[in-house]
Design an enzyme around this catalytic site. Structure first.
Site, PDB file in Angstrom:
ATOM      1  N   ARG A   1     -33.687  29.101  71.423  1.00 55.04           N
ATOM      2  CA  ARG A   1     -32.569  28.890  70.509  1.00 55.04           C
ATOM      3  C   ARG A   1     -31.344  28.474  71.319  1.00 55.04           C
ATOM      4  O   ARG A   1     -31.113  29.013  72.414  1.00 55.04           O
ATOM      5  CB  ARG A   1     -32.248  30.177  69.735  1.00 55.04           C
ATOM      6  CG  ARG A   1     -33.273  30.516  68.650  1.00 55.04           C
ATOM      7  CD  ARG A   1     -33.181  29.535  67.483  1.00 55.04           C
ATOM      8  NE  ARG A   1     -34.111  29.889  66.413  1.00 55.04           N
ATOM      9  CZ  ARG A   1     -35.335  29.356  66.290  1.00 55.04           C
ATOM     10  NH1 ARG A   1     -35.785  28.488  67.174  1.00 55.04           N
ATOM     11  NH2 ARG A   1     -36.104  29.689  65.255  1.00 55.04           N
TER      12      ARG A   1
ATOM     13  N   ILE B   1     -44.658  33.029  74.025  1.00 59.32           N
ATOM     14  CA  ILE B   1     -44.403  31.654  74.479  1.00 59.32           C
ATOM     15  C   ILE B   1     -44.137  31.635  75.985  1.00 59.32           C
ATOM     16  O   ILE B   1     -44.715  30.839  76.738  1.00 59.32           O
ATOM     17  CB  ILE B   1     -43.233  31.027  73.682  1.00 59.32           C
ATOM     18  CG1 ILE B   1     -43.662  30.809  72.218  1.00 59.32           C
ATOM     19  CG2 ILE B   1     -42.759  29.721  74.319  1.00 59.32           C
ATOM     20  CD1 ILE B   1     -42.553  30.379  71.277  1.00 59.32           C
TER      21      ILE B   1
ATOM     22  N   GLU C   1     -27.298  21.845  65.504  1.00 59.80           N
ATOM     23  CA  GLU C   1     -28.314  20.791  65.338  1.00 59.80           C
ATOM     24  C   GLU C   1     -28.593  20.542  63.852  1.00 59.80           C
ATOM     25  O   GLU C   1     -28.451  21.461  63.047  1.00 59.80           O
ATOM     26  CB  GLU C   1     -29.615  21.199  66.047  1.00 59.80           C
ATOM     27  CG  GLU C   1     -30.273  22.440  65.456  1.00 59.80           C
ATOM     28  CD  GLU C   1     -31.542  22.839  66.203  1.00 59.80           C
ATOM     29  OE1 GLU C   1     -32.577  22.991  65.534  1.00 59.80           O
ATOM     30  OE2 GLU C   1     -31.487  22.975  67.449  1.00 59.80           O
TER      31      GLU C   1
ATOM     32  N   HIS D   1     -35.794  19.344  68.432  1.00 62.47           N
ATOM     33  CA  HIS D   1     -36.390  20.615  67.977  1.00 62.47           C
ATOM     34  C   HIS D   1     -37.801  20.388  67.451  1.00 62.47           C
ATOM     35  O   HIS D   1     -38.142  20.727  66.310  1.00 62.47           O
ATOM     36  CB  HIS D   1     -35.520  21.260  66.880  1.00 62.47           C
ATOM     37  CG  HIS D   1     -35.797  22.728  66.694  1.00 62.47           C
ATOM     38  ND1 HIS D   1     -34.872  23.617  66.246  1.00 62.47           N
ATOM     39  CD2 HIS D   1     -36.929  23.467  66.906  1.00 62.47           C
ATOM     40  CE1 HIS D   1     -35.388  24.826  66.172  1.00 62.47           C
ATOM     41  NE2 HIS D   1     -36.648  24.770  66.572  1.00 62.47           N
TER      42      HIS D   1
END
Ligand code: 8YV
Length: 315
Positions: A234, A156, A263, A281
Protein backbone atom coordinates in the site's frame (compact mmCIF):
# COMPACT_ATOMS: atom_id res chain seq x y z
CA UNK A 1 -32.27 -17.40 -1.55
CA UNK A 2 -34.36 -14.27 -2.34
CA UNK A 3 -32.30 -11.81 -4.33
CA UNK A 4 -30.50 -9.50 -1.88
CA UNK A 5 -29.63 -5.85 -2.64
CA UNK A 6 -25.87 -5.28 -2.91
CA UNK A 7 -24.09 -1.95 -3.19
CA UNK A 8 -21.13 -2.27 -5.58
CA UNK A 9 -18.47 0.33 -4.80
CA UNK A 10 -16.15 -0.16 -7.78
CA UNK A 11 -16.34 -2.02 -11.09
CA UNK A 12 -15.24 -5.65 -11.37
CA UNK A 13 -14.41 -7.49 -14.61
CA UNK A 14 -17.51 -8.03 -16.77
CA UNK A 15 -17.67 -11.75 -16.00
CA UNK A 16 -17.88 -10.98 -12.27
CA UNK A 17 -20.58 -8.36 -12.67
CA UNK A 18 -22.71 -10.82 -14.69
CA UNK A 19 -22.18 -13.60 -12.13
CA UNK A 20 -23.03 -11.28 -9.22
CA UNK A 21 -26.17 -10.04 -10.98
CA UNK A 22 -27.42 -13.64 -11.28
CA UNK A 23 -27.97 -13.96 -7.51
CA UNK A 24 -28.01 -10.35 -6.31
CA UNK A 25 -29.62 -7.02 -7.15
CA UNK A 26 -26.63 -4.79 -7.84
CA UNK A 27 -26.56 -1.07 -7.12
CA UNK A 28 -23.49 0.36 -8.98
CA UNK A 29 -22.29 3.18 -6.71
CA UNK A 30 -19.29 3.83 -9.01
CA UNK A 31 -21.45 4.91 -11.96
CA UNK A 32 -23.76 7.19 -9.97
CA UNK A 33 -23.29 10.86 -10.83
CA UNK A 34 -24.94 12.16 -7.65
CA UNK A 35 -23.65 9.64 -5.12
CA UNK A 36 -25.49 11.12 -2.12
CA UNK A 37 -28.83 10.98 -3.95
CA UNK A 38 -27.98 7.46 -5.12
CA UNK A 39 -27.32 6.31 -1.55
CA UNK A 40 -30.41 7.95 -0.04
CA UNK A 41 -32.46 6.21 -2.73
CA UNK A 42 -31.16 2.67 -2.17
CA UNK A 43 -29.79 2.79 1.41
CA UNK A 44 -32.80 1.20 3.14
CA UNK A 45 -32.64 -1.87 0.85
CA UNK A 46 -28.87 -2.56 1.00
CA UNK A 47 -27.79 -5.60 3.07
CA UNK A 48 -24.37 -6.22 1.51
CA UNK A 49 -21.46 -4.33 -0.07
CA UNK A 50 -19.10 -5.61 -2.76
CA UNK A 51 -15.91 -3.52 -2.80
CA UNK A 52 -12.22 -3.71 -3.74
CA UNK A 53 -8.97 -3.64 -1.79
CA UNK A 54 -8.03 -0.26 -3.22
CA UNK A 55 -11.48 1.25 -2.50
CA UNK A 56 -12.68 -0.31 0.78
CA UNK A 57 -15.66 1.31 2.59
CA UNK A 58 -15.39 4.31 4.92
CA UNK A 59 -17.35 5.09 8.09
CA UNK A 60 -19.71 7.59 6.42
CA UNK A 61 -20.84 5.05 3.86
CA UNK A 62 -21.14 2.31 6.47
CA UNK A 63 -23.28 4.56 8.67
CA UNK A 64 -25.47 5.53 5.70
CA UNK A 65 -26.55 1.88 5.26
CA UNK A 66 -28.86 0.97 8.20
CA UNK A 67 -29.37 -2.69 7.23
CA UNK A 68 -25.80 -3.50 6.15
CA UNK A 69 -24.73 -7.01 7.27
CA UNK A 70 -21.59 -7.81 5.26
CA UNK A 71 -18.75 -6.11 3.33
CA UNK A 72 -17.04 -8.41 0.83
CA UNK A 73 -13.63 -7.17 -0.37
CA UNK A 74 -12.22 -8.10 -3.79
CA UNK A 75 -8.62 -8.15 -2.57
CA UNK A 76 -6.48 -9.30 0.36
CA UNK A 77 -5.96 -5.79 1.74
CA UNK A 78 -8.84 -4.44 3.85
CA UNK A 79 -7.06 -1.36 5.23
CA UNK A 80 -9.49 0.87 3.29
CA UNK A 81 -12.46 -0.62 5.19
CA UNK A 82 -13.28 1.12 8.49
CA UNK A 83 -13.22 -2.02 10.65
CA UNK A 84 -14.12 -0.14 13.83
CA UNK A 85 -17.30 1.20 12.22
CA UNK A 86 -18.13 -2.32 11.01
CA UNK A 87 -17.47 -3.90 14.42
CA UNK A 88 -19.73 -1.37 16.15
CA UNK A 89 -22.63 -2.78 14.06
CA UNK A 90 -21.50 -6.44 13.98
CA UNK A 91 -21.09 -6.12 10.23
CA UNK A 92 -19.03 -9.00 8.80
CA UNK A 93 -16.05 -8.29 6.55
CA UNK A 94 -14.39 -10.76 4.16
CA UNK A 95 -11.38 -10.59 1.82
CA UNK A 96 -9.67 -12.77 -0.81
CA UNK A 97 -6.37 -13.98 0.70
CA UNK A 98 -3.99 -16.68 -0.60
CA UNK A 99 -5.38 -16.92 -4.16
CA UNK A 100 -3.43 -13.79 -5.26
CA UNK A 101 -0.27 -14.31 -3.20
CA UNK A 102 1.92 -15.89 -5.85
CA UNK A 103 0.91 -13.51 -8.63
CA UNK A 104 1.70 -10.51 -6.43
CA UNK A 105 5.08 -12.05 -5.52
CA UNK A 106 5.83 -12.79 -9.19
CA UNK A 107 5.00 -9.20 -10.06
CA UNK A 108 7.20 -7.75 -7.32
CA UNK A 109 10.17 -9.82 -8.46
CA UNK A 110 9.39 -8.99 -12.09
CA UNK A 111 9.54 -5.28 -11.26
CA UNK A 112 12.92 -5.82 -9.52
CA UNK A 113 14.29 -7.64 -12.57
CA UNK A 114 12.76 -5.31 -15.17
CA UNK A 115 13.95 -2.14 -13.40
CA UNK A 116 17.44 -3.52 -12.68
CA UNK A 117 18.03 -4.94 -16.16
CA UNK A 118 16.40 -2.04 -18.02
CA UNK A 119 13.89 -4.24 -19.78
CA UNK A 120 11.37 -1.47 -20.51
CA UNK A 121 14.11 0.91 -21.66
CA UNK A 122 15.63 -1.86 -23.76
CA UNK A 123 12.36 -2.42 -25.60
CA UNK A 124 12.25 1.30 -26.26
CA UNK A 125 15.86 1.30 -27.48
CA UNK A 126 14.97 -1.27 -30.14
CA UNK A 127 11.61 0.22 -31.22
CA UNK A 128 13.01 3.77 -31.44
CA UNK A 129 15.80 2.66 -33.79
CA UNK A 130 18.46 3.65 -31.26
CA UNK A 131 20.01 0.19 -31.40
CA UNK A 132 20.90 0.53 -35.09
CA UNK A 133 21.70 4.24 -34.84
CA UNK A 134 23.50 4.43 -31.46
CA UNK A 135 24.65 0.82 -30.94
CA UNK A 136 24.50 -1.30 -27.80
CA UNK A 137 22.11 -0.47 -24.97
CA UNK A 138 23.80 0.88 -21.80
CA UNK A 139 24.86 -1.80 -19.31
CA UNK A 140 22.54 -2.35 -16.35
CA UNK A 141 22.56 -3.81 -12.84
CA UNK A 142 23.06 -7.44 -11.89
CA UNK A 143 20.37 -8.95 -9.65
CA UNK A 144 21.45 -12.47 -8.70
CA UNK A 145 23.57 -12.80 -5.60
CA UNK A 146 22.54 -9.36 -4.25
CA UNK A 147 21.04 -8.61 -0.79
CA UNK A 148 17.25 -8.50 -0.41
CA UNK A 149 15.29 -7.07 2.51
CA UNK A 150 11.64 -8.03 2.95
CA UNK A 151 9.55 -5.65 5.05
CA UNK A 152 6.69 -7.89 6.21
CA UNK A 153 7.23 -11.64 5.89
CA UNK A 154 3.57 -12.59 5.56
CA UNK A 155 2.14 -14.72 2.73
CA UNK A 156 3.27 -12.36 -0.05
CA UNK A 157 6.61 -11.47 1.60
CA UNK A 158 7.44 -15.17 2.05
CA UNK A 159 6.73 -15.94 -1.60
CA UNK A 160 8.91 -13.00 -2.68
CA UNK A 161 11.72 -14.31 -0.44
CA UNK A 162 11.46 -17.81 -1.91
CA UNK A 163 11.70 -16.41 -5.42
CA UNK A 164 14.70 -14.24 -4.53
CA UNK A 165 16.39 -17.22 -2.86
CA UNK A 166 16.16 -18.97 -6.24
CA UNK A 167 18.30 -16.08 -7.57
CA UNK A 168 20.99 -16.94 -4.97
CA UNK A 169 20.18 -13.69 -3.17
CA UNK A 170 20.89 -13.04 0.54
CA UNK A 171 17.54 -12.83 2.33
CA UNK A 172 16.82 -10.73 5.40
CA UNK A 173 13.42 -9.76 6.71
CA UNK A 174 11.70 -7.52 9.22
CA UNK A 175 8.42 -8.30 10.92
CA UNK A 176 6.82 -7.97 14.33
CA UNK A 177 8.49 -11.24 15.30
CA UNK A 178 10.73 -13.98 13.94
CA UNK A 179 9.16 -16.52 11.57
CA UNK A 180 9.78 -20.19 10.73
CA UNK A 181 12.25 -19.65 7.85
CA UNK A 182 15.37 -21.29 6.37
CA UNK A 183 18.42 -20.81 8.64
CA UNK A 184 20.24 -18.68 6.10
CA UNK A 185 17.52 -16.00 6.17
CA UNK A 186 18.29 -13.36 8.80
CA UNK A 187 15.81 -11.46 10.97
CA UNK A 188 16.36 -7.71 11.42
CA UNK A 189 13.54 -6.14 13.41
CA UNK A 190 14.40 -2.51 12.70
CA UNK A 191 13.35 -1.38 9.16
CA UNK A 192 16.23 1.16 8.99
CA UNK A 193 18.81 -1.50 9.83
CA UNK A 194 17.20 -3.85 7.29
CA UNK A 195 17.39 -1.16 4.59
CA UNK A 196 21.03 -0.48 5.45
CA UNK A 197 22.03 -4.04 4.56
CA UNK A 198 19.80 -4.37 1.48
CA UNK A 199 20.34 -3.68 -2.21
CA UNK A 200 16.62 -4.33 -2.79
CA UNK A 201 13.95 -3.52 -0.19
CA UNK A 202 10.50 -5.03 -0.78
CA UNK A 203 7.52 -3.50 1.03
CA UNK A 204 5.06 -6.36 1.64
CA UNK A 205 3.37 -5.37 4.87
CA UNK A 206 -0.37 -4.93 5.30
CA UNK A 207 -1.61 -1.34 4.99
CA UNK A 208 -3.25 0.71 7.73
CA UNK A 209 -2.42 2.92 10.73
CA UNK A 210 0.04 0.43 12.32
CA UNK A 211 2.39 0.47 9.33
CA UNK A 212 1.75 4.00 7.99
CA UNK A 213 5.05 5.45 6.69
CA UNK A 214 7.00 2.50 8.07
CA UNK A 215 9.29 3.35 5.14
CA UNK A 216 10.19 6.87 6.20
CA UNK A 217 12.99 9.32 5.31
CA UNK A 218 15.53 7.50 7.52
CA UNK A 219 14.76 4.09 6.03
CA UNK A 220 14.95 5.48 2.49
CA UNK A 221 18.30 7.17 3.21
CA UNK A 222 19.64 3.91 4.69
CA UNK A 223 18.74 2.05 1.48
CA UNK A 224 20.92 4.56 -0.32
CA UNK A 225 21.99 5.76 -3.76
CA UNK A 226 22.59 2.20 -5.01
CA UNK A 227 19.41 0.78 -3.47
CA UNK A 228 15.98 -0.02 -4.97
CA UNK A 229 12.66 0.22 -3.15
CA UNK A 230 9.88 -2.08 -4.45
CA UNK A 231 6.31 -1.54 -3.20
CA UNK A 232 3.55 -4.09 -3.93
CA UNK A 233 1.63 -3.39 -0.71
CA UNK A 234 0.00 0.00 0.00
CA UNK A 235 1.24 3.53 -0.76
CA UNK A 236 0.50 4.50 2.86
CA UNK A 237 3.35 2.25 3.99
CA UNK A 238 5.81 4.66 2.40
CA UNK A 239 6.30 8.37 3.13
CA UNK A 240 5.74 9.39 -0.48
CA UNK A 241 6.99 12.95 -0.04
CA UNK A 242 10.29 11.63 1.41
CA UNK A 243 10.46 9.07 -1.41
CA UNK A 244 9.98 11.67 -4.15
CA UNK A 245 12.60 13.98 -2.60
CA UNK A 246 15.10 11.11 -2.27
CA UNK A 247 14.56 9.98 -5.88
CA UNK A 248 14.85 13.55 -7.20
CA UNK A 249 18.10 14.12 -5.28
CA UNK A 250 19.42 10.60 -6.01
CA UNK A 251 19.76 9.91 -2.27
CA UNK A 252 17.81 6.79 -3.27
CA UNK A 253 18.97 4.95 -6.39
CA UNK A 254 15.58 3.93 -7.76
CA UNK A 255 12.12 2.59 -6.98
CA UNK A 256 9.59 0.26 -8.58
CA UNK A 257 6.05 1.10 -7.50
CA UNK A 258 2.64 -0.53 -8.06
CA UNK A 259 0.74 1.65 -5.57
CA UNK A 260 0.46 5.43 -5.08
CA UNK A 261 -1.17 7.99 -2.78
CA UNK A 262 -4.39 9.17 -4.43
CA UNK A 263 -4.12 6.49 -7.17
CA UNK A 264 -4.90 6.42 -10.02
CA UNK A 265 -4.10 10.18 -9.94
CA UNK A 266 -0.49 9.89 -8.83
CA UNK A 267 1.77 12.80 -7.93
CA UNK A 268 3.01 14.28 -11.29
CA UNK A 269 6.53 14.55 -9.85
CA UNK A 270 6.84 10.80 -10.44
CA UNK A 271 6.39 11.36 -14.17
CA UNK A 272 9.47 13.61 -14.28
CA UNK A 273 11.77 10.91 -12.86
CA UNK A 274 13.86 8.40 -14.83
CA UNK A 275 14.80 6.35 -11.77
CA UNK A 276 11.32 5.02 -10.95
CA UNK A 277 9.25 2.25 -12.54
CA UNK A 278 5.52 3.08 -12.43
CA UNK A 279 2.85 0.37 -12.54
CA UNK A 280 -1.00 0.70 -12.32
CA UNK A 281 -1.73 -1.42 -9.19
CA UNK A 282 -1.79 -4.58 -11.22
CA UNK A 283 0.21 -7.00 -9.04
CA UNK A 284 -2.75 -9.35 -8.65
CA UNK A 285 -3.92 -8.56 -12.17
CA UNK A 286 -4.00 -11.94 -13.88
CA UNK A 287 -7.17 -13.47 -15.36
CA UNK A 288 -6.74 -16.62 -13.26
CA UNK A 289 -6.41 -14.70 -10.02
CA UNK A 290 -9.15 -12.19 -10.71
CA UNK A 291 -11.59 -15.00 -11.62
CA UNK A 292 -10.74 -16.66 -8.30
CA UNK A 293 -11.08 -13.35 -6.42
CA UNK A 294 -14.53 -12.69 -7.94
CA UNK A 295 -15.60 -16.22 -7.13
CA UNK A 296 -14.57 -15.86 -3.49
CA UNK A 297 -16.35 -12.49 -3.15
CA UNK A 298 -19.59 -14.12 -4.35
CA UNK A 299 -19.11 -17.25 -2.24
CA UNK A 300 -18.70 -15.17 0.92
CA UNK A 301 -21.83 -13.15 0.14
CA UNK A 302 -23.86 -16.27 -0.73
CA UNK A 303 -22.62 -18.08 2.40
CA UNK A 304 -23.65 -15.15 4.61
CA UNK A 305 -27.12 -14.78 3.14
CA UNK A 306 -27.65 -18.54 3.28
CA UNK A 307 -26.67 -18.71 6.94
CA UNK A 308 -23.51 -20.71 6.18
CA UNK A 309 -19.97 -20.15 7.56
CA UNK A 310 -18.01 -17.39 5.80
CA UNK A 311 -15.06 -18.75 3.79
CA UNK A 312 -12.52 -15.99 4.43
CA UNK A 313 -13.72 -13.77 7.28
CA UNK A 314 -11.69 -10.78 8.50
CA UNK A 315 -14.27 -9.99 11.22
C1 8YV B 1 -6.88 -5.05 -5.53
C2 8YV B 1 -5.25 -5.32 -3.84
O1 8YV B 1 -7.85 -5.54 -4.72
O2 8YV B 1 -5.61 -7.46 -3.03
C3 8YV B 1 -5.44 -6.27 -2.75
O3 8YV B 1 -5.45 -5.85 -1.58
O4 8YV B 1 -4.90 -4.21 -3.63
C4 8YV B 1 -5.54 -5.69 -5.21
O5 8YV B 1 -5.55 -7.05 -5.43
C5 8YV B 1 -7.19 -5.27 -6.91
O6 8YV B 1 -6.27 -4.49 -7.57
C6 8YV B 1 -8.58 -4.88 -7.30
O7 8YV B 1 -8.77 -3.60 -7.25
Amino acid sequence: MNKVNILQIGPYPEWDMEALAKNFILHPYFSAEDKDAFISECASSIRGVATRGDLGLNRDLIESLPHLEIISVYGVGYDAVDLDAARERNIRVTNTPDILTKDVADFGVAMMLAASRGIIGGEDWVRSGNWSQKGMYPLKTRVFGKRVGILGLGRIGSEIAKRCAAFAMDIAYSDLDTKEVPNEWSYIKDPRALAECSDYLFVATTGGAATKHIVNKTVIKALGSEGMLINVSRASNVDEEALLTALESKILGCAALDVFEGEPDLNPRFLELDNVMLQPHQASGTIDTRIAMGHLVRENLEAHFSGRELLTPVI
